[in-house]
Design a protein around this motif. Structure first.
Motif, PDB file in Angstrom:
ATOM      1  N   LYS A  69     -30.821 -12.386  35.179  1.00  0.00           N
ATOM      2  CA  LYS A  69     -29.372 -13.152  35.450  1.00  0.00           C
ATOM      3  C   LYS A  69     -28.273 -12.359  34.940  1.00  0.00           C
ATOM      4  O   LYS A  69     -27.127 -13.074  35.036  1.00  0.00           O
ATOM      5  CB  LYS A  69     -29.732 -14.741  34.648  1.00  0.00           C
ATOM      6  CG  LYS A  69     -30.837 -15.373  35.081  1.00  0.00           C
ATOM      7  CD  LYS A  69     -30.733 -16.631  34.221  1.00  0.00           C
ATOM      8  CE  LYS A  69     -31.955 -17.442  34.706  1.00  0.00           C
ATOM      9  NZ  LYS A  69     -32.090 -18.931  34.292  1.00  0.00           N
ATOM     10  N   GLY A  70     -28.548 -11.154  34.611  1.00  0.00           N
ATOM     11  CA  GLY A  70     -27.467 -10.085  34.208  1.00  0.00           C
ATOM     12  C   GLY A  70     -27.166 -10.118  32.579  1.00  0.00           C
ATOM     13  O   GLY A  70     -26.076  -9.910  32.342  1.00  0.00           O
ATOM     14  N   SER A  71     -27.925 -10.256  31.907  1.00  0.00           N
ATOM     15  CA  SER A  71     -27.893 -10.265  30.385  1.00  0.00           C
ATOM     16  C   SER A  71     -28.494  -9.178  29.755  1.00  0.00           C
ATOM     17  O   SER A  71     -29.217  -8.392  30.577  1.00  0.00           O
ATOM     18  CB  SER A  71     -28.403 -11.755  29.971  1.00  0.00           C
ATOM     19  OG  SER A  71     -27.778 -12.645  30.325  1.00  0.00           O
ATOM     20  N   TYR A  72     -28.148  -8.929  28.513  1.00  0.00           N
ATOM     21  CA  TYR A  72     -28.894  -7.986  27.719  1.00  0.00           C
ATOM     22  C   TYR A  72     -29.257  -8.384  26.394  1.00  0.00           C
ATOM     23  O   TYR A  72     -28.837  -9.478  25.873  1.00  0.00           O
ATOM     24  CB  TYR A  72     -27.694  -6.876  27.421  1.00  0.00           C
ATOM     25  CG  TYR A  72     -28.144  -5.808  26.381  1.00  0.00           C
ATOM     26  CD1 TYR A  72     -28.719  -4.751  26.578  1.00  0.00           C
ATOM     27  CD2 TYR A  72     -27.809  -6.180  25.057  1.00  0.00           C
ATOM     28  CE1 TYR A  72     -29.418  -3.824  25.464  1.00  0.00           C
ATOM     29  CE2 TYR A  72     -28.104  -5.236  24.039  1.00  0.00           C
ATOM     30  CZ  TYR A  72     -28.828  -4.136  24.295  1.00  0.00           C
ATOM     31  OH  TYR A  72     -29.393  -3.130  23.275  1.00  0.00           O
ATOM     32  N   ILE A  73     -30.520  -7.977  26.078  1.00  0.00           N
ATOM     33  CA  ILE A  73     -30.919  -8.489  24.731  1.00  0.00           C
ATOM     34  C   ILE A  73     -31.769  -7.171  24.133  1.00  0.00           C
ATOM     35  O   ILE A  73     -32.222  -6.302  24.822  1.00  0.00           O
ATOM     36  CB  ILE A  73     -31.978  -9.552  25.173  1.00  0.00           C
ATOM     37  CG1 ILE A  73     -32.439 -10.396  23.977  1.00  0.00           C
ATOM     38  CG2 ILE A  73     -33.381  -8.919  25.752  1.00  0.00           C
ATOM     39  CD1 ILE A  73     -33.158 -11.725  24.186  1.00  0.00           C
ATOM     40  N   SER A  74     -31.735  -7.262  22.562  1.00  0.00           N
ATOM     41  CA  SER A  74     -32.585  -6.319  22.138  1.00  0.00           C
ATOM     42  C   SER A  74     -33.314  -7.118  21.063  1.00  0.00           C
ATOM     43  O   SER A  74     -32.800  -8.094  20.283  1.00  0.00           O
ATOM     44  CB  SER A  74     -31.356  -5.552  21.367  1.00  0.00           C
ATOM     45  OG  SER A  74     -32.292  -4.552  20.395  1.00  0.00           O
ATOM     46  N   PHE A  75     -34.484  -6.805  20.501  1.00  0.00           N
ATOM     47  CA  PHE A  75     -35.392  -7.468  19.724  1.00  0.00           C
ATOM     48  C   PHE A  75     -36.310  -6.578  19.145  1.00  0.00           C
ATOM     49  O   PHE A  75     -36.803  -5.631  19.616  1.00  0.00           O
ATOM     50  CB  PHE A  75     -35.956  -8.921  20.536  1.00  0.00           C
ATOM     51  CG  PHE A  75     -37.174  -8.724  21.462  1.00  0.00           C
ATOM     52  CD1 PHE A  75     -38.323  -8.610  21.149  1.00  0.00           C
ATOM     53  CD2 PHE A  75     -36.505  -8.583  22.644  1.00  0.00           C
ATOM     54  CE1 PHE A  75     -39.153  -8.209  22.178  1.00  0.00           C
ATOM     55  CE2 PHE A  75     -37.736  -8.167  23.695  1.00  0.00           C
ATOM     56  CZ  PHE A  75     -39.037  -8.152  23.596  1.00  0.00           C
ATOM     57  N   GLU A  76     -36.704  -6.804  17.766  1.00  0.00           N
ATOM     58  CA  GLU A  76     -37.555  -5.885  17.051  1.00  0.00           C
ATOM     59  C   GLU A  76     -38.879  -6.836  16.714  1.00  0.00           C
ATOM     60  O   GLU A  76     -38.854  -7.787  16.598  1.00  0.00           O
ATOM     61  CB  GLU A  76     -36.951  -5.489  15.634  1.00  0.00           C
ATOM     62  CG  GLU A  76     -35.613  -4.806  15.986  1.00  0.00           C
ATOM     63  CD  GLU A  76     -35.060  -4.248  14.818  1.00  0.00           C
ATOM     64  OE1 GLU A  76     -35.763  -4.676  13.756  1.00  0.00           O
ATOM     65  OE2 GLU A  76     -34.106  -3.511  14.869  1.00  0.00           O
ATOM     66  N   GLY A  77     -39.974  -5.924  16.619  1.00  0.00           N
ATOM     67  CA  GLY A  77     -41.198  -6.380  16.016  1.00  0.00           C
ATOM     68  C   GLY A  77     -41.867  -7.181  16.808  1.00  0.00           C
ATOM     69  O   GLY A  77     -42.688  -8.304  16.527  1.00  0.00           O
ATOM     70  N   GLU A  78     -42.281  -6.976  18.332  1.00  0.00           N
ATOM     71  CA  GLU A  78     -43.300  -7.692  19.017  1.00  0.00           C
ATOM     72  C   GLU A  78     -44.622  -7.110  18.721  1.00  0.00           C
ATOM     73  O   GLU A  78     -44.711  -5.873  18.736  1.00  0.00           O
ATOM     74  CB  GLU A  78     -42.809  -7.369  20.506  1.00  0.00           C
ATOM     75  CG  GLU A  78     -43.824  -8.121  21.438  1.00  0.00           C
ATOM     76  CD  GLU A  78     -44.377  -7.769  22.689  1.00  0.00           C
ATOM     77  OE1 GLU A  78     -44.933  -8.257  23.365  1.00  0.00           O
ATOM     78  OE2 GLU A  78     -43.789  -6.566  22.915  1.00  0.00           O
ATOM     79  N   LYS A  79     -45.389  -8.040  18.200  1.00  0.00           N
ATOM     80  CA  LYS A  79     -46.856  -7.378  17.863  1.00  0.00           C
ATOM     81  C   LYS A  79     -47.771  -7.651  19.144  1.00  0.00           C
ATOM     82  O   LYS A  79     -47.962  -8.738  19.917  1.00  0.00           O
ATOM     83  CB  LYS A  79     -47.569  -8.496  16.804  1.00  0.00           C
ATOM     84  CG  LYS A  79     -48.654  -7.944  16.233  1.00  0.00           C
ATOM     85  CD  LYS A  79     -49.038  -9.080  15.228  1.00  0.00           C
ATOM     86  CE  LYS A  79     -50.567  -8.706  14.595  1.00  0.00           C
ATOM     87  NZ  LYS A  79     -50.932  -9.586  13.534  1.00  0.00           N
TER      88      LYS A  79
END
Length: 732
Positions: A69-79
């Motif tokens: 939808k035009g957004s940015y995301i950053s996330f850590e630690g996906e198992k």
């Protein structure tokens, strides 16, 4: 066709990066990512992301939808757990990209494999648990203390325990270990010195436990703001080391022992056999004898022969250890001392019962013992009869032995002093200095030291000494105890202090003289001006009634001048020849004498007196001055009592080493300290509208107590009361 710059960047990027369209099909993928997943570009391009990564969770899919939808995301630690059970951890950065029509064309996904880092973190935590290492932190600004769960566990505490610095220190074993950690913390805060020390704590269950305490201070702008460190349970390892140390010491002693001979005695055949070392030990003559047992008996010194043979028979009959010492005669007539040990053993093959043992030459040892005995006698004579104080001190700080001179210097009997440690009688300001030198002795950095320090006499006054300490080691080199020599230099110090006191008195006298000159100049000038004016008026006045009035005023002014001169004489007399008049004065007897002198005044004002002064309390004072001080304080309390309540006066004393502190309190009108603190003891300073207030009493009181090398302090609150605190020197 040449690659665009973007394609080149994506292809050769050293990270896992992929470009997908709005349907989540791969448009581009870095070679690095392809190698990671073991795929070729043909196997990826055009394929759905979820087909390539079938283990993608629903939560990740929702993130993809959100980013489309035009957004940015950053996330850590996906198992991620694959079909083989392999666990991987990833960090993601997901951003949408726009096409030529400025609409979302798909996603750019950057993935980082952090499995190795996560595994390292887990391994480190597991390693800390296995090594039983905890952490701790002290915020020196907020005084907040943090302990990890392992640190709490080592202390035997639950996870919900909230530590504080004082409680943490009190876990250390009382004595050396607690004093050492306090010293280390102080040194770290003061000088930034880190520490790494093995010490004993007492757990919440009362169990002694060895720990390794490591810490350091963190500074901001030159000020210590935080203490951090680690805490490890080393009890099992440390105790094993201590046991090993004992065994090692025994082994070292055995290894150093030379010429050990082995022998065995067959009980049935009564035959003695031995190795060559034993033959050498007893002398070559025994090697020519067929009956070694008989030869051995023959070379025994006659005085020892029957005893040793009987000891061997007793050991055989009672299946006990044969352990003895004896002397043998050598061919040249000299005497050799032998140590012999033996035990019964049964040969499993022949069934013969033998006594097997060893013996070695202890002649040098015996001679050394004899010499040592003589030296001990000599040392004991010097020790006991020395005019210098001497003591043997154990590693725990307790006296092992003390001589009469030391007892005399400190005022204790030998029995009293033996129940104390050197820490108990050491001035607290000198304790850490002494402890630091002892640490250096224990560490082997120095063999002795000499310092000037202070002890407390039994009566409370200070004893100045020159202390010399030497370490004494055992035969194996380990530390045994300390020898302390204590030279009493109190008389020299008192002489120095007396000179300093005389110089101070001289300076005070000069200052007092200057102040006195100003007071005299001011007060007499006022009276002189007044008298001059009145005389002038009288000369020119003709009216008899007015002249009589002027004469009356002239008389009053003259009386006032006389009173001023009397006060000034009292001030001068306080400062003259006081030190030579100091003597031991009983405080309670003096107070009773003063009380009786104004008993009617006390009854008239219905005063309640609460007196807590020991009968035997004696101070160094001028009797008249002490009476004057107590009288002035009593009459002032009555004079400035509150009309709202019955006057209560509390007088109590306490001993602070070589000082006596007397607190004189009342519940009277009180003084406004904010307005008058700096002038309470000034001459002609009054703080209440009282017709008899002269402002001279407290000035005289302060002058008198300072003339006796004491001091006076005051605390007061309006309509609550006043407390005067007086400090006197103990009478020696």
């Amino acid at each position: 066709m040449q690659k665009t710059h973007t394609n080149i960047f994506i292809d050769d990027a050293p990270i896992e990066i992929g470009v997908l369209d709005v349907n989540m099909h791969f448009v581009k993928c870095s070679k690095f990512w392809l190698r990671k997943i073991g795929k070729t570009e043909k196997e990826i391009i055009g394929k759905s992301y979820y087909e390539v990564f079938p283990d993608t969770t629903d939560d990740i899919k929702k993130i993809h939808e959100y980013c489309l939808k035009g957004s940015y995301i950053s996330f850590e630690g996906e198992k991620v757990v694959d079909k083989t059970g392999k666990v991987q951890w990833f960090n993601y950065k997901i951003n949408s990209w726009e096409n030529e029509k400025d609409k979302v064309g798909g996603l750019i996904i950057v993935r980082e494999d952090i499995s190795h880092k996560r595994n390292e973190d887990e391994y480190r935590l597991k390693a800390q648990e296995v090594a039983n290492v905890g952490g701790w932190e002290v915020n020196l600004i907020s005084n907040e203390v943090y302990w990890t769960s392992i640190t709490k566990k080592i202390h035997g505490l639950d996870d919900d325990y909230v530590p504080n610095l004082e409680a943490g220190i009190n876990f250390y074993k009382e004595g050396y270990h607690r004093e050492k950690i306090v010293s280390l913390i102080s040194e770290a805060i003061s000088n930034g010195t880190p520490w790494d020390e093995e010490l004993i704590i007492i757990t919440v269950n009362g169990e002694e436990k060895w720990v390794r305490a490591i810490g350091r201070a963190e500074y901001i702008n030159g000020k210590a703001v935080k203490l951090t460190g680690s805490f490890q349970d080393i009890d099992e390892r440390k105790r094993a080391e201590l046991v090993y140390s004992v065994v090692q010491k025994r082994l070292n002693i055995a290894t150093k022992t030379a010429n050990i001979g082995v022998w065995d005695y067959d009980l049935a055949k009564q035959e003695l056999s031995c190795d060559n070392e034993t033959l050498i030990l007893y002398g070559a003559e025994t090697s020519t004898q067929k009956n070694l047992h008989k030869a051995w008996k023959n070379i025994l010194v006659e005085e020892d022969r029957d005893r040793v043979i009987n000891e061997m028979h007793y050991a055989i009959q009672n299946k006990d250890e044969f352990n003895t010492e004896f002397r043998i005669k050598q061919r040249n007539g000299s005497i050799k001392y032998i140590k012999s040990i033996g035990q019964l053993h049964k040969d499993q093959n022949t069934g013969a019962v033998k006594m097997i043992g060893a013996n070695w030459d202890i002649t040098e040892y015996k001679h050394a013992v004899l010499k040592l005995g003589k030296r001990k006698e000599s040392f004991a004579g010097v020790f006991n009869n020395s005019s210098v104080g001497m003591a043997l001190i154990g590693l725990d700080g307790k006296w092992l032995k003390i001589n009469k001179s030391l007892c005399n210097s400190l005022g204790y009997t030998k029995e009293e002093l033996m129940n104390l440690t050197f820490q108990d009688v050491t001035h607290p300001d000198d304790y850490l200095k002494d402890l630091n030198f002892l640490d250096q002795l224990i560490a082997g950095e120095i063999d002795n030291y000499q310092i000037e320090k202070r002890y407390f006499h039994k009566k409370g006054h200070t004893v100045y000494v020159i202390l010399s300490v030497t370490k004494v080691t055992k035969i194996d080199g380990s530390l045994s105890h300390f020898i302390s020599q204590v030279v009493d230099i109190t008389s020299r110090k008192e002489a120095e202090n007396k000179v300093k006191s005389v110089l101070k008195i001289t300076a005070d006298q000069n200052e007092s003289l200057t102040n006195f000159a100003h007071i005299v100049s001011h007060n007499l000038r006022s009276h002189s001006t007044n008298l001059s004016m009145l005389t002038g008026f009288l000369i020119n006045e003709t009216d008899p009634e007015e002249r009589a009035n002027l004469i009356n005023m002239l008389n009053e002014s003259s009386d006032s001048l006389d009173e001023t001169i009397t006060h000034l004489n009292e001030v001068v007399s306080v400062k003259l020849n006081v030190l030579g008049k100091l003597e031991g004065v009983n405080v309670l007897e003096t107070f009773d004498s003063v009380r009786k002198s104004i008993i009617a005044h006390l009854k008239e004002n219905d005063v309640i007196l609460n007196i807590q002064i020991p009968k035997e309390l004696v101070v160094s004072a001028v009797p008249a001055y002490l009476e004057s001080i107590l009288l002035n304080l009593l009459t002032n309390s009555i004079k400035y009592s509150s009309p709202k309540r019955r006057l209560v006066i509390d007088v109590k004393t306490k001993r602070e080493r070589d000082k006596v502190v007397l607190a004189f309190s009342d519940n009277g009108l009180g003084i406004d300290m904010k307005r008058h603190r700096h002038k309470i003891f000034g001459m002609y300073k009054t703080f209440h509208k009282h017709k008899n207030s002269k402002g001279i009493g407290l000035f005289i009181t302060k002058s008198q107590i300072e003339a006796m090398n004491g001091k006076i302090e005051v605390e007061s609150s309006v309509d609550i009361g006043t407390t005067f605190t007086l400090y006197f020197n103990c009478f020696k």
